[in-house]
Design an enzyme around this catalytic site. Structure first.
Site, mmCIF file in Angstrom:
data_model
loop_
_atom_site.group_PDB
_atom_site.id
_atom_site.type_symbol
_atom_site.label_atom_id
_atom_site.label_comp_id
_atom_site.label_asym_id
_atom_site.label_seq_id
_atom_site.Cartn_x
_atom_site.Cartn_y
_atom_site.Cartn_z
ATOM 1 N N HIS A 75 0.831 -1.209 0.000
ATOM 2 C CA HIS A 75 0.000 0.000 0.000
ATOM 3 C C HIS A 75 0.870 1.265 0.000
ATOM 4 O O HIS A 75 0.449 2.326 0.482
ATOM 5 C CB HIS A 75 -0.953 0.027 1.204
ATOM 6 C CG HIS A 75 -1.763 -1.207 1.357
ATOM 7 N ND1 HIS A 75 -2.922 -1.436 0.657
ATOM 8 C CD2 HIS A 75 -1.569 -2.314 2.136
ATOM 9 C CE1 HIS A 75 -3.422 -2.613 0.986
ATOM 10 N NE2 HIS A 75 -2.614 -3.175 1.881
ATOM 11 N N SER A 84 15.278 19.396 -17.845
ATOM 12 C CA SER A 84 14.161 20.318 -18.043
ATOM 13 C C SER A 84 14.622 21.503 -18.873
ATOM 14 O O SER A 84 15.743 21.984 -18.713
ATOM 15 C CB SER A 84 13.644 20.798 -16.686
ATOM 16 O OG SER A 84 12.789 21.914 -16.842
ATOM 17 N N LYS A 127 16.898 19.920 -12.709
ATOM 18 C CA LYS A 127 16.128 18.687 -12.897
ATOM 19 C C LYS A 127 16.927 17.610 -13.630
ATOM 20 O O LYS A 127 17.638 17.872 -14.591
ATOM 21 C CB LYS A 127 14.841 18.970 -13.676
ATOM 22 C CG LYS A 127 13.824 19.835 -12.951
ATOM 23 C CD LYS A 127 13.274 19.165 -11.719
ATOM 24 C CE LYS A 127 12.448 17.949 -12.019
ATOM 25 N NZ LYS A 127 11.236 18.262 -12.828
ATOM 26 N N GLU A 179 9.599 6.692 -17.345
ATOM 27 C CA GLU A 179 8.295 7.324 -17.556
ATOM 28 C C GLU A 179 7.740 6.997 -18.935
ATOM 29 O O GLU A 179 6.534 6.789 -19.101
ATOM 30 C CB GLU A 179 8.423 8.832 -17.363
ATOM 31 C CG GLU A 179 8.691 9.226 -15.914
ATOM 32 C CD GLU A 179 8.916 10.723 -15.743
ATOM 33 O OE1 GLU A 179 8.734 11.470 -16.731
ATOM 34 O OE2 GLU A 179 9.290 11.142 -14.635
#
Length: 490
Positions: A177, A298, A304, A311
């Protein structure tokens, strides 16, 4: 020669034939021209040209089968075969000229064969329909494709095993969880994904047997009227089985649907891996770090470093799901035998193959290069994760597990009300819950002891992990040997 390996569209030259005979394979019954919009709507050459080599291979075998029946003279067979090999060479060298009315790769190849060898090219289609021809081409292409995907899966499993052995001993939180649950070894997490990919490899092998069925010789739907030797064709094209019913053979796309479902599961597993890695890579976890080779930045925020490789895998998974659903929707409403709807089978198949192929290469690269932050994993451990171990401690003292579980919960409640840690609760307070607590309870508060107690098969102890690695390594060697032997038979 890799029928399935090329991802890019083959470079071709288009030539206008608006003032010439269209040379359609089905034109004899028609007197009027096809509407130009319909011509474009009907054409599939932009997609199915990836079958060009498979089409040539199938046609050479079929020509040989016709020679065997004396429907082609030996010199005619050799002429046709040489012409087809020239066509294959043109495709390989990006010199094949696609003309305006080449509606599909079969039409294009037959039209070009006629240009090369003359009217005897018309004999090649004797008893053969594009229905059994395309079904054969797809199976040839997919057989080759599956043989390329299997070693990619094995490579990913292997890199997981190598890391698991090399980094054994690193302890991290295990999650349920998305909450810290119990301590596990990092190697155990790696192996959890290796086992899922092993199932994928086994399913792939099972799928390959159903792809390896020859439909050639089934004609349009009723069979072959010239007695073509289908066993001979199967031998020539390296198929292990022959389709048993011509009606079924020309319309069967179960094997593509099964491939798409298989790919959906593979992508589900790699997406799950990617999600874990994305979380573990975040500043909130800092368990791992992606290498620069599999990260991007980025355009606005210079600090970044994004895990875009993972992804993208997660994102592309949805498209593969969609491809599977799309084909099933095509198939669900079809009447028996071939219908033009089946032209839509190749787009999802090609796209899915390319996506899975790329995904397996990327995930292998990610695991080969990512860095593990052992100290961050260690600092993320907390004593509450040993509450189950406290219950086990009481079980070993003779208390039934349900009672022990309740008592361990009461101990946790003390920490929540008092603000102290589990190992800071004095023995008197513990014995207020159960007289079975004694000085040796201090041994519970040890993460290493915790992971090493799980010695049964599949557990997170060092022994169990090493057993898993050894077992999977042996399995990989067997798969590699089987792949080698299979290739030697071709």
């Amino acid at each position: 020669e890799g029928f399935a390996i090329s991802k890019s569209h083959l470079c071709c030259v288009f030539e206008d034939q608006s003032s010439k005979s269209t040379g359609k394979l089905w034109g004899g019954r028609f007197s009027g021209r096809t509407n130009p919009v319909m011509e474009k709507f009907n054409a599939s050459i932009e997609i199915d040209r990836r079958l060009c080599f498979a089409d040539v291979k199938g046609s050479i075998a079929y020509a040989k089968g016709l020679e065997k029946l004396n429907l082609l003279k030996e010199e005619e067979y050799l002429t046709i075969s040489d012409g087809l090999k020239q066509i294959e060479k043109e495709w390989k060298n990006d010199q094949f000229v696609i003309k305006e009315f080449d509606e599909d790769v079969h039409t294009a190849n037959e039209r070009r064969l006629k240009e090369l060898v003359g009217p005897i090219a018309g004999k090649l289609h004797t008893g053969r329909s594009r229905n059994d021809q395309v079904a054969t081409d797809i199976r040839i292409w997919l057989k080759e494709g599956l043989s390329q995907l299997k070693p990619l899966i094995l490579n990913v499993i292997d890199v997981l095993l190598n890391r698991a052995r090399r980094e054994i001993g690193i302890i991290m939180p295990g999650y349920t969880h998305l909450q810290r649950a119990q301590p596990i070894q990092w190697s155990h997490w790696l192996l959890s994904h290796a086992w899922a990919l092993k199932r994928d490899a086994e399913r792939l092998q099972d799928l390959a047997t159903r792809v390896n069925v020859l439909p050639l010789g089934s004609g349009a739907l009723a069979g072959n009227a010239f007695g073509i030797d289908r066993e001979f064709l199967a031998s020539e094209l390296n198929f292990s089985e022959i389709s048993g019913n011509s009606l079924d053979a020309t319309s069967d796309r179960d094997f593509i649907a099964e491939f798409l479902f298989w790919a959906t599961l593979v992508m589900t597993h790699t997406s799950k891996i990617s999600e874990d890695l994305i979380l573990y890579n975040s500043k909130e976890f800092k368990f791992i770090e992606f290498s620069d080779a599999y990260s991007t930045g980025s355009s606005l925020m210079p600090q970044k470093k994004n895990p875009d490789s993972a992804e993208l895998i997660r994102g592309k998974t949805g498209r593969v799901f969609g491809n599977c659903c799309a084909l099933l929707m095509v198939l669900k409403g079809l009447p028996s035998t071939y219908n033009k709807d089946l032209q839509e089978d190749k787009t999802p198949m090609f796209d899915t193959f390319d996506t899975v192929n790329g995904t397996l290469e990327i995930i292998h690269g990610v695991f080969s290069t990512l860095m593990v932050n052992e100290e961050e994993m260690k600092s993320a451990l907390n004593l509450e994760m040993l509450a189950t171990d406290l219950a086990y401690y009481l079980v070993k003292k003779g208390i039934p597990f349900r009672e022990a579980h309740n008592m361990a919960g009461q101990v946790v409640q003390i920490t929540e009300t008092s603000g102290c840690k589990l190992n800071q609760i004095d023995l008197e307070s513990l014995q207020g819950i159960s007289k079975m607590f004694s000085e040796d309870v201090s041994q519970v508060w040890n993460y290493r002891n915790s992971v090493e107690q799980y010695t049964s098969i599949g557990g997170t102890s060092t022994k169990s992990i090493l057993d898993q690695i050894d077992g999977l390594k042996e399995w990989i060697i067997k798969q590699t040997d089987e792949t080698y032997l299979s290739q030697q038979k071709k």
